[in-house]
Structure formats: structure tokens, C-alpha cells
Design an enzyme around this catalytic site. Sequence first.
Site, PDB file in Angstrom:
ATOM      1  CG  ASP A  14      -2.263   0.711   0.919  1.00 44.82           C
ATOM      2  OD1 ASP A  14      -2.195   1.873   0.486  1.00 44.82           O
ATOM      3  OD2 ASP A  14      -3.343   0.138   1.149  1.00 44.82           O
ATOM      4  CG  HIS A  40      -1.885   1.434  -3.112  1.00 39.83           C
ATOM      5  ND1 HIS A  40      -3.081   1.222  -2.462  1.00 39.83           N
ATOM      6  CD2 HIS A  40      -1.558   0.243  -3.680  1.00 39.83           C
ATOM      7  CE1 HIS A  40      -3.450  -0.040  -2.619  1.00 39.83           C
ATOM      8  NE2 HIS A  40      -2.544  -0.648  -3.353  1.00 39.83           N
TER       9      HIS A  40
END
Length: 451
Positions: A270, A304
Site C-alpha cells: 500500500d 500505492h
Amino acid sequence: MIRRFLSVAIFIASTVSAQDPWASVPEILARIVSPRFPARDFLITKYGASDGKDASAAIEKAINACSRAGGGRVVVPKGDYLTGPIRLRSHVELHIDAGATLRFSQDPTRYPLVVTRWEGVELMNYSPLIYALDCQDVAITGEGTLDGQADDAHWWNWKPVGKGHAPQPQLPDRTLLFKQAEEGVPVTDRVYGPGHYLRPTFIEPYRCRNVLIEGLTIRNAPFWVMHPTLCTNVTIRRVTVIGHGPNTDGCDPESCRDVLIEDCVFDTGDDCIALKSGRNADGRRINVPIENVIIRRCQMKAGHGGITIGSEITGGARNIYAEGCKLDSPELERGLRMKTNTMRGGIMENIFVRDIEIGGVQLAPIEIDLRYESESGTNIPAVRNVVVERMRSAHSRYGLYIRGLEQSPVRGVTLRDCAFRGVTEGHVIEGAVDLTLGVIVEMAPKKEERR
């Protein structure tokens, strides 16, 4: 209105004040001082730990002895040890020697209930793997390895990713927790833990002062990796984070003040670094910003976003400095990322970024998204005074990706001496945006042009 810019280069003269916002950095750094500990070592092997065995009891005894003595180092020597959750005390440094590995239990029932914050909302939940509450002078250091042992059969299966329509056991609990926060249910009545599916963070000092995390390799966290919350004076240095599970953010300081993150490597599932300050009603109840943060000389690989602010940013973010970082991976989606919506609100201001090298990102070197997850409410966010200097990117889909709001313009976004190359679709800008550009944008050749 959506405007897509496809020009090869855009230059608009900068009118920013000559005052240097970076002049505040030395003052912030002067307040960020690593804790010091008495020169006393407490080896866990002297309290019954042995290679390949469960060392939980020995670690607890060593921490208690260290605390009673007035502080020092609890040392994990070379070897491979199993453990359950670890709770630190004031004036205690947990030191993992080179060649030492601590492997944390995969059994959720071993993690007692503690007060914690989960996606920006307080609750009683599984203890983080390493936890400290209301402590002063705590540290986790060394050249060894912490292994959370999360995998597709343990912890990560509570929110499987890349599995099509696989069930997500955490979803009902997540929905209920957010509902309780909106209804003002007391934190002590938001009880999860055993029988529920909200994963614990790896390292979480909570309401602590003088925190140091240094030198370690951290692998396979169940959830967010380093999550100092409501802390003051935090240093995170030379840490390597590896793990591609769901929501395995590398470093998420939340509602903290005076934070230094330097010389770290993030290869995550992430956001690499995500600065946070609470979510929705609970964020407004606590109302503590993330502020005075310095990020420098870090490497971001998969993730991300590389340097992220949000999305749990209700308490706001201010005085954020990032410089000298390198970002590059085919699995990295964005460089600088700012995200919130009208449920979360929050003011993000005084964001200063310079000398960032990006090999390539999937979406854009810079994303500002005030419509993240499309949640709608009446808490209008604000973004103002964002200055990016000397950012270089080799390839991306867009140069800038900005989704603002007509009722709250994105104000004072300035780019100076930046170059975004290999851009396939120009810029995307939606809503009201006050933008000053000093950037070269080179479009990638069309497929037919490459023949």
C-alpha cells in the site's frame, strides 16, 4: 470541468514569495532528539529464551527487569526466536542484534485487547505486535529482523486482494466500527479483537514521547507497519520494510508532532509513507493534526503512493517537508499523493517537496484527490500552499492528476523546475485549482511513432 493538457511543455512564471519555507527545517530538527538509555543490557537469553523456541515469557521478564532498574536495552541476540505480542515500557530500548530474527505468532487469540486506532478510528482491538502506551523514551533498534509472519493464510486472508470476489471477513467489522464512531459510541464500548477481523498494526507507540525506530528489517506485517499515534518527537531511521499484503503501509505517523523519517526503504502493499490524522467524526473528536514532518533520503519501491498525505486526514496536516527521495517500481502508482473527501475533510497546508527522482509510476508523479473513494458529506477539505521543486519523472500515464472541488479551490500549488517525461495522456485537472507551473512535460511517443 475536466481539462486535459497534451502540450509538450508548459511554463508559467512563478510569483511565489522569496521567503524560503525550508528555513524552518533546522528549528524542527532541533526538537527531534533520539531518546537516550542507561548503559545496561538485559539479554533475553538470560531470562530463558533459546533459539527456535517461544521467547515471549523471557522477553516480558527482561522488559520488566529493565524497567525496574530504571531503563536500558533489552537485547535479542543472534538467533531465531518466536514470540507473541511485545509491550514496551518507558525508558526501554528493544534491540535486535544483527543475525537475530523475532517471528511473531500467527494466532490472533494471543493478542490482548488494547486501545488503538484502526483506519483513523479509536477502538479496543488486538494489540499491535509491538505496542507502547503513554510511555516516554522508547525505542526499537538493531540490524536484525522482525517478521510478522502474515501471509495469505494468516491475517492477510481477512482482506484478500487479487482474488476476484473472495469474501472479506473484515468488512462487517469495519462497517460497524465506522458506524459506531459516527454515532458517538464510547471507545471502551467499541470492542473487537477475538472473534472479529480487524488486523493489528505491527509497531504502534500510542500517546508516547521520544520514540526511536532504527536499523531494522521488518517483514510481512498483518496491516500498517509503523504507526506512531498521538506521539511527539519521533525518529524513524534506516528501516527496511518488505511485505505486499493488503494495507501494509510502510510508515503511518498519525496525529503526531515533530517526526523525522530518513534513509528508509519501502517495498509495500500500500502507501510507502502515509501521514494521517484521524477519520470522520472520530478525527474531529480528537482533532490533532499531523505536523512538522521531515522525510528525506528514502527509497520507495512497490506501493500505492510514495509520499502520501491521507486519506484519514480529518485532523489536518501541516508543515510537511520531503526531499532527496528516490521512487521507482513498475508496481508504484503515484509519487506525491494527497487524498481526502467531504466526509473526512481536513486542511492540508504547507507541503514542501524537492529533489525527488521518480523512475516511473503507473498513474502520475503528483496526485491531489479531494474525491477519494467518492464519499460525500458536508466537511469540505482544503489544500493550500503546496510547493514542489526539482521533481523528475521518467514515465507515467499523467503528469498531474488533480481532482478538486468547486466549493473549495485547491490553492497555491506551485511547481518549479520539474520535468515529467514519458507522459502518455497529459494532465487531468478537475474542479477549481490555483496552479502555478514551471514544468517540462514530454509526451511519450505514440505506438505508431515507435515503429
